[in-house]
Design an enzyme around this catalytic site. Structure first.
Site, PDB file in Angstrom:
ATOM      1  N   ASN A  71       0.840  -1.215   0.000  1.00 56.87           N
ATOM      2  CA  ASN A  71       0.000   0.000   0.000  1.00 56.87           C
ATOM      3  C   ASN A  71       0.867   1.254   0.000  1.00 56.87           C
ATOM      4  O   ASN A  71       0.547   2.238  -0.663  1.00 56.87           O
ATOM      5  CB  ASN A  71      -0.961  -0.008   1.193  1.00 56.87           C
ATOM      6  CG  ASN A  71      -2.191  -0.845   0.926  1.00 56.87           C
ATOM      7  OD1 ASN A  71      -3.071  -0.451   0.176  1.00 56.87           O
ATOM      8  ND2 ASN A  71      -2.242  -2.042   1.511  1.00 56.87           N
ATOM      9  N   ARG A  90       5.146  -0.223  27.294  1.00 58.10           N
ATOM     10  CA  ARG A  90       4.292   0.318  26.232  1.00 58.10           C
ATOM     11  C   ARG A  90       4.243   1.842  26.265  1.00 58.10           C
ATOM     12  O   ARG A  90       4.200   2.494  25.224  1.00 58.10           O
ATOM     13  CB  ARG A  90       2.878  -0.273  26.379  1.00 58.10           C
ATOM     14  CG  ARG A  90       2.079  -0.259  25.113  1.00 58.10           C
ATOM     15  CD  ARG A  90       2.649  -1.244  24.096  1.00 58.10           C
ATOM     16  NE  ARG A  90       2.097  -1.040  22.771  1.00 58.10           N
ATOM     17  CZ  ARG A  90       2.433  -1.755  21.702  1.00 58.10           C
ATOM     18  NH1 ARG A  90       3.338  -2.718  21.786  1.00 58.10           N
ATOM     19  NH2 ARG A  90       1.897  -1.510  20.535  1.00 58.10           N
ATOM     20  N   VAL A 124      -1.620  -0.775  17.942  1.00 57.13           N
ATOM     21  CA  VAL A 124      -2.743  -0.013  18.509  1.00 57.13           C
ATOM     22  C   VAL A 124      -2.260   1.424  18.714  1.00 57.13           C
ATOM     23  O   VAL A 124      -1.276   1.667  19.422  1.00 57.13           O
ATOM     24  CB  VAL A 124      -3.201  -0.624  19.854  1.00 57.13           C
ATOM     25  CG1 VAL A 124      -4.302   0.229  20.479  1.00 57.13           C
ATOM     26  CG2 VAL A 124      -3.681  -2.057  19.639  1.00 57.13           C
ATOM     27  N   ASN A 181      -6.955   5.009   7.868  1.00 60.82           N
ATOM     28  CA  ASN A 181      -6.515   3.623   7.869  1.00 60.82           C
ATOM     29  C   ASN A 181      -7.150   2.894   6.686  1.00 60.82           C
ATOM     30  O   ASN A 181      -8.260   3.214   6.270  1.00 60.82           O
ATOM     31  CB  ASN A 181      -6.975   2.962   9.186  1.00 60.82           C
ATOM     32  CG  ASN A 181      -6.599   1.494   9.271  1.00 60.82           C
ATOM     33  OD1 ASN A 181      -5.448   1.119   9.032  1.00 60.82           O
ATOM     34  ND2 ASN A 181      -7.559   0.637   9.593  1.00 60.82           N
ATOM     35  N   HIS A 234      -8.483  -0.836   5.654  1.00 63.65           N
ATOM     36  CA  HIS A 234      -8.834  -2.145   6.222  1.00 63.65           C
ATOM     37  C   HIS A 234      -9.319  -3.052   5.087  1.00 63.65           C
ATOM     38  O   HIS A 234     -10.138  -2.620   4.261  1.00 63.65           O
ATOM     39  CB  HIS A 234      -9.915  -1.989   7.294  1.00 63.65           C
ATOM     40  CG  HIS A 234     -10.236  -3.293   7.947  1.00 63.65           C
ATOM     41  ND1 HIS A 234      -9.411  -3.870   8.900  1.00 63.65           N
ATOM     42  CD2 HIS A 234     -11.246  -4.168   7.745  1.00 63.65           C
ATOM     43  CE1 HIS A 234      -9.916  -5.027   9.266  1.00 63.65           C
ATOM     44  NE2 HIS A 234     -11.024  -5.233   8.583  1.00 63.65           N
ATOM     45  N   ASP A 277     -10.512   6.718  14.898  1.00 67.59           N
ATOM     46  CA  ASP A 277     -10.913   7.287  16.196  1.00 67.59           C
ATOM     47  C   ASP A 277     -10.434   6.345  17.301  1.00 67.59           C
ATOM     48  O   ASP A 277      -9.623   5.459  17.047  1.00 67.59           O
ATOM     49  CB  ASP A 277     -12.425   7.560  16.241  1.00 67.59           C
ATOM     50  CG  ASP A 277     -13.246   6.291  16.131  1.00 67.59           C
ATOM     51  OD1 ASP A 277     -12.666   5.176  16.226  1.00 67.59           O
ATOM     52  OD2 ASP A 277     -14.471   6.396  15.957  1.00 67.59           O
ATOM     53  N   GLU A 278     -10.968   6.517  18.513  1.00 65.67           N
ATOM     54  CA  GLU A 278     -10.459   5.730  19.639  1.00 65.67           C
ATOM     55  C   GLU A 278     -10.787   4.237  19.537  1.00 65.67           C
ATOM     56  O   GLU A 278     -10.174   3.418  20.218  1.00 65.67           O
ATOM     57  CB  GLU A 278     -10.988   6.280  20.972  1.00 65.67           C
ATOM     58  CG  GLU A 278     -10.129   7.378  21.576  1.00 65.67           C
ATOM     59  CD  GLU A 278     -10.497   8.765  21.087  1.00 65.67           C
ATOM     60  OE1 GLU A 278     -11.327   8.866  20.157  1.00 65.67           O
ATOM     61  OE2 GLU A 278      -9.947   9.747  21.615  1.00 65.67           O
ATOM     62  N   GLY A 279     -11.769   3.884  18.736  1.00 67.03           N
ATOM     63  CA  GLY A 279     -12.136   2.474  18.611  1.00 67.03           C
ATOM     64  C   GLY A 279     -11.264   1.755  17.582  1.00 67.03           C
ATOM     65  O   GLY A 279     -10.356   2.340  17.001  1.00 67.03           O
ATOM     66  N   ASP A 330     -11.305   0.246  14.066  1.00 75.76           N
ATOM     67  CA  ASP A 330     -12.044   0.235  12.789  1.00 75.76           C
ATOM     68  C   ASP A 330     -13.441   0.838  12.912  1.00 75.76           C
ATOM     69  O   ASP A 330     -14.364   0.436  12.199  1.00 75.76           O
ATOM     70  CB  ASP A 330     -12.143  -1.192  12.223  1.00 75.76           C
ATOM     71  CG  ASP A 330     -10.784  -1.828  11.991  1.00 75.76           C
ATOM     72  OD1 ASP A 330      -9.823  -1.097  11.689  1.00 75.76           O
ATOM     73  OD2 ASP A 330     -10.670  -3.071  12.127  1.00 75.76           O
TER      74      ASP A 330
END
Ligand code: GAR
Length: 197
Positions: A14, A66, A93, A108, A110, A147-149, A151
């Site tokens: 990509n 982390r 993440v 992103n 997917h 966003d925070e989630g 996908d």
């Protein structure tokens, strides 16, 4: 010129599609200013080098925990002063601090039609294994804001791709890359760079 930072973890096909579309003018008013990989020695870094783009590795293995890795990642991102961050097969993440700092500026790719076969645990070949196990006749790819989630961000572009009888996960992955991912991701960057979204 939109300053684009691309984050990668592996082969970087990509990334290559983005570099090629910048080079041939299909992506207008954008430049790739830096490539960040979380894995050392991946071919994506070679692709960056071949295109004359700075490639850096920020590996979690080199940090005590982390939090330290997340800080180093954010430093490497900040140093590029990006207008847009593209996650092109970046299997990390994203730290919440980075998402907040670059809200609306991270996208992103997917390899499925979200909301199918996405979320925690769905990445790379696992996505295509799940699609084939479910027996869907159509899959595809999605470009979305991060966003925070996982996908869960707003969808920018999607493209459907046919599943063929006898497909292996690798067959399906390859077809989705060729027919959808390598087209959609450059297109989304071009749209963002030219205020067409
Ligand atoms: C791509 O298929 C991309 O959609 C997927 O990883 C692959 C990376 O390939 N991303 C995810 O699964 C994210 N959840 P590449 O390194 O050749 O571009």
């Amino acid at each position: 010129m939109l300053r684009v930072l691309v984050c990668v973890s592996g082969g970087g096909t990509n990334l290559q599609a983005i570099l090629d579309r910048v080079a041939d003018g299909t992506i207008r008013n954008a430049e790739v200013v830096r490539v960040i990989s979380n894995n050392p020695g991946v071919y994506a870094l070679e692709r960056a080098k071949n295109a004359g783009v700075e490639g850096v590795c920020v590996s979690p293995k080199e940090y005590a925990d982390r939090d330290a890795f997340n800080e180093a990642l954010l430093d490497a991102v900040d140093a590029a002063q990006p207008d847009l961050i593209v996650l092109a097969g970046f299997l990390v993440v994203i730290p919440p601090k980075m998402i907040q700092k670059y809200a609306g500026k991270i996208i992103n790719i997917h390899p499925s039609l979200i909301p199918s076969f996405c979320g925690t645990g769905y990445y790379g070949l696992k996505v295509h294994e799940a699609a084939l196990a479910r027996g869907v006749k159509v899959s595809g790819a999605t470009v979305h804001y991060v966003d925070e989630g996982t996908d869960t961000g707003p969808i920018i572009l999607q493209k459907a791709v046919e599943v063929k009888a006898g497909d292996t996960p690798k067959d399906l992955q390859q077809r989705i890359m060729e027919e959808a991912e390598w087209v959609l991701l450059p297109k989304a960057i071009d749209m963002i760079a030219n205020n067409e979204i």
